[in-house]
Motif scaffolding. Sequence first.
Motif, PDB file in Angstrom:
ATOM      1  N   GLU A   5       2.242  -8.243  -6.572  1.00 39.20           N
ATOM      2  CA  GLU A   5       2.669  -9.435  -5.826  1.00 39.20           C
ATOM      3  C   GLU A   5       3.076  -9.050  -4.403  1.00 39.20           C
ATOM      4  N   PHE A   6       3.876  -8.002  -4.293  1.00 36.98           N
ATOM      5  CA  PHE A   6       4.313  -7.510  -2.988  1.00 36.98           C
ATOM      6  C   PHE A   6       3.109  -7.089  -2.146  1.00 36.98           C
ATOM      7  N   ALA A   7       2.186  -6.335  -2.741  1.00 39.97           N
ATOM      8  CA  ALA A   7       0.998  -5.853  -2.028  1.00 39.97           C
ATOM      9  C   ALA A   7       0.177  -7.023  -1.489  1.00 39.97           C
ATOM     10  N   ARG A   8       0.003  -8.052  -2.296  1.00 40.06           N
ATOM     11  CA  ARG A   8      -0.785  -9.217  -1.871  1.00 40.06           C
ATOM     12  C   ARG A   8      -0.123  -9.922  -0.688  1.00 40.06           C
ATOM     13  N   GLU A   9       1.172 -10.156  -0.798  1.00 42.40           N
ATOM     14  CA  GLU A   9       1.897 -10.886   0.251  1.00 42.40           C
ATOM     15  C   GLU A   9       1.885 -10.124   1.578  1.00 42.40           C
ATOM     16  N   VAL A  10       2.128  -8.821   1.520  1.00 41.96           N
ATOM     17  CA  VAL A  10       2.246  -8.043   2.758  1.00 41.96           C
ATOM     18  C   VAL A  10       0.876  -7.725   3.357  1.00 41.96           C
ATOM     19  N   SER A  11      -0.065  -7.297   2.541  1.00 43.33           N
ATOM     20  CA  SER A  11      -1.374  -6.904   3.091  1.00 43.33           C
ATOM     21  C   SER A  11      -2.092  -8.092   3.731  1.00 43.33           C
ATOM     22  N   ALA A  12      -1.816  -9.297   3.265  1.00 45.10           N
ATOM     23  CA  ALA A  12      -2.413 -10.487   3.886  1.00 45.10           C
ATOM     24  C   ALA A  12      -1.954 -10.651   5.329  1.00 45.10           C
ATOM     25  N   LYS A  13      -0.792 -10.088   5.655  1.00 46.06           N
ATOM     26  CA  LYS A  13      -0.219 -10.240   6.993  1.00 46.06           C
ATOM     27  C   LYS A  13      -0.358  -8.973   7.850  1.00 46.06           C
ATOM     28  N   MET A  14      -0.960  -7.925   7.308  1.00 46.27           N
ATOM     29  CA  MET A  14      -1.049  -6.661   8.033  1.00 46.27           C
ATOM     30  C   MET A  14      -2.082  -6.699   9.151  1.00 46.27           C
ATOM     31  N   ASP A  15      -1.768  -5.990  10.219  1.00 49.53           N
ATOM     32  CA  ASP A  15      -2.713  -5.746  11.304  1.00 49.53           C
ATOM     33  C   ASP A  15      -3.089  -4.266  11.235  1.00 49.53           C
ATOM     34  N   PRO A  16      -4.276  -3.935  10.731  1.00 53.37           N
ATOM     35  CA  PRO A  16      -4.634  -2.527  10.504  1.00 53.37           C
ATOM     36  C   PRO A  16      -4.494  -1.641  11.740  1.00 53.37           C
ATOM     37  N   GLN A  17      -4.759  -2.194  12.912  1.00 55.89           N
ATOM     38  CA  GLN A  17      -4.722  -1.382  14.137  1.00 55.89           C
ATOM     39  C   GLN A  17      -3.305  -0.966  14.537  1.00 55.89           C
ATOM     40  N   LEU A  18      -2.302  -1.691  14.058  1.00 51.61           N
ATOM     41  CA  LEU A  18      -0.923  -1.416  14.462  1.00 51.61           C
ATOM     42  C   LEU A  18      -0.179  -0.500  13.497  1.00 51.61           C
ATOM     43  N   ASN A  19      -0.815  -0.135  12.397  1.00 51.38           N
ATOM     44  CA  ASN A  19      -0.112   0.601  11.351  1.00 51.38           C
ATOM     45  C   ASN A  19       0.258   2.011  11.808  1.00 51.38           C
ATOM     46  N   THR A  20       1.527   2.381  11.587  1.00 53.18           N
ATOM     47  CA  THR A  20       2.015   3.693  12.052  1.00 53.18           C
ATOM     48  C   THR A  20       1.915   4.792  10.992  1.00 53.18           C
ATOM     49  N   SER A  21       1.395   4.461   9.806  1.00 53.32           N
ATOM     50  CA  SER A  21       1.205   5.484   8.780  1.00 53.32           C
ATOM     51  C   SER A  21      -0.008   6.332   9.130  1.00 53.32           C
ATOM     52  N   LYS A  22       0.198   7.629   9.270  1.00 55.44           N
ATOM     53  CA  LYS A  22      -0.908   8.541   9.600  1.00 55.44           C
ATOM     54  C   LYS A  22      -1.975   8.519   8.515  1.00 55.44           C
ATOM     55  N   SER A  23      -1.557   8.492   7.236  1.00 53.64           N
ATOM     56  CA  SER A  23      -2.562   8.503   6.160  1.00 53.64           C
ATOM     57  C   SER A  23      -3.364   7.209   6.163  1.00 53.64           C
ATOM     58  N   PHE A  24      -2.738   6.094   6.589  1.00 56.69           N
ATOM     59  CA  PHE A  24      -3.489   4.841   6.699  1.00 56.69           C
ATOM     60  C   PHE A  24      -4.526   4.942   7.824  1.00 56.69           C
ATOM     61  N   GLN A  25      -4.137   5.494   8.958  1.00 55.80           N
ATOM     62  CA  GLN A  25      -5.064   5.605  10.083  1.00 55.80           C
ATOM     63  C   GLN A  25      -6.225   6.547   9.757  1.00 55.80           C
ATOM     64  N   VAL A  26      -5.941   7.610   9.001  1.00 55.05           N
ATOM     65  CA  VAL A  26      -7.015   8.530   8.577  1.00 55.05           C
ATOM     66  C   VAL A  26      -7.978   7.808   7.624  1.00 55.05           C
ATOM     67  N   PHE A  27      -7.410   6.981   6.734  1.00 54.10           N
ATOM     68  CA  PHE A  27      -8.242   6.162   5.844  1.00 54.10           C
ATOM     69  C   PHE A  27      -9.097   5.213   6.685  1.00 54.10           C
ATOM     70  N   LEU A  28      -8.478   4.563   7.660  1.00 45.69           N
ATOM     71  CA  LEU A  28      -9.156   3.577   8.471  1.00 45.69           C
ATOM     72  C   LEU A  28     -10.337   4.169   9.235  1.00 45.69           C
ATOM     73  N   GLU A  29     -10.141   5.375   9.782  1.00 45.11           N
ATOM     74  CA  GLU A  29     -11.223   5.962  10.595  1.00 45.11           C
ATOM     75  C   GLU A  29     -12.407   6.379   9.736  1.00 45.11           C
ATOM     76  N   ALA A  30     -12.198   6.471   8.418  1.00 43.66           N
ATOM     77  CA  ALA A  30     -13.319   6.757   7.519  1.00 43.66           C
ATOM     78  C   ALA A  30     -14.238   5.545   7.369  1.00 43.66           C
TER      79      ALA A  30
END
Length: 200
Positions: free
Chosen positions: A173-198
């Motif tokens: 439930e938490f994942a659905r609510e938050v990820s719907a509002k996320m802006d992938p380009q602004l995320n400060t998690s390094k592991s997220f950015q590494v995932f994104l560049e893949a």
Amino acid sequence: MIEKIIFLIEEYSMEVTLTELLPKVITDIDFEIIRFQCKDDLLKQLQGRLRAYASWIPDNWRIVVLVDRDDDNCIRLKQQLENISAQAGLVSKTAAAPNAPFKIVNRIAIEELEAWFFGDWQAVKAAYPKVSVDIPKRAGFRDPDAIKGGTWEAMERVLKGVGYFKTGLRKAEFAREVSAKMDPQLNTSKSFQVFLEALV
């Protein structure tokens, strides 16, 4: 041009998150998410699954394996994924020469998926307005991938502290609510950015 990406993942809240996030990132690429029962289940079945893909997967398709680090040694876990890929006959992005073609990308969420949510606190705040806006500035939270003692436990403590999820964090439930509002380009998690560049 990549036509389709198959994501192999370990649990339901990750599936929920990717279902919300991927259309924001790969607008012109088809994707399929295959969820296993847990990380152990994914690792146990991975080589057989990849061998099957290796026998037929088109050149313009790609596979992304995504697991939480949890308490594993990150380097050892990545090497385990790389070894499984190689044994299945698939060239990984890590193993390929620069600019050479590859079929599979192995990625790790450090230490857990919830680090990605700490990395976009504006999205958490938008979904759960009572949380403090300054959480990312506090000691222990400045680097989402370095939060000690489990990121989902830390997220649960923050949310419970302001009156949400009193009986425990409902991760999907938490994942659905938050990820719907996320802006992938602004995320400060390094592991997220590494995932994104893949993906791009």
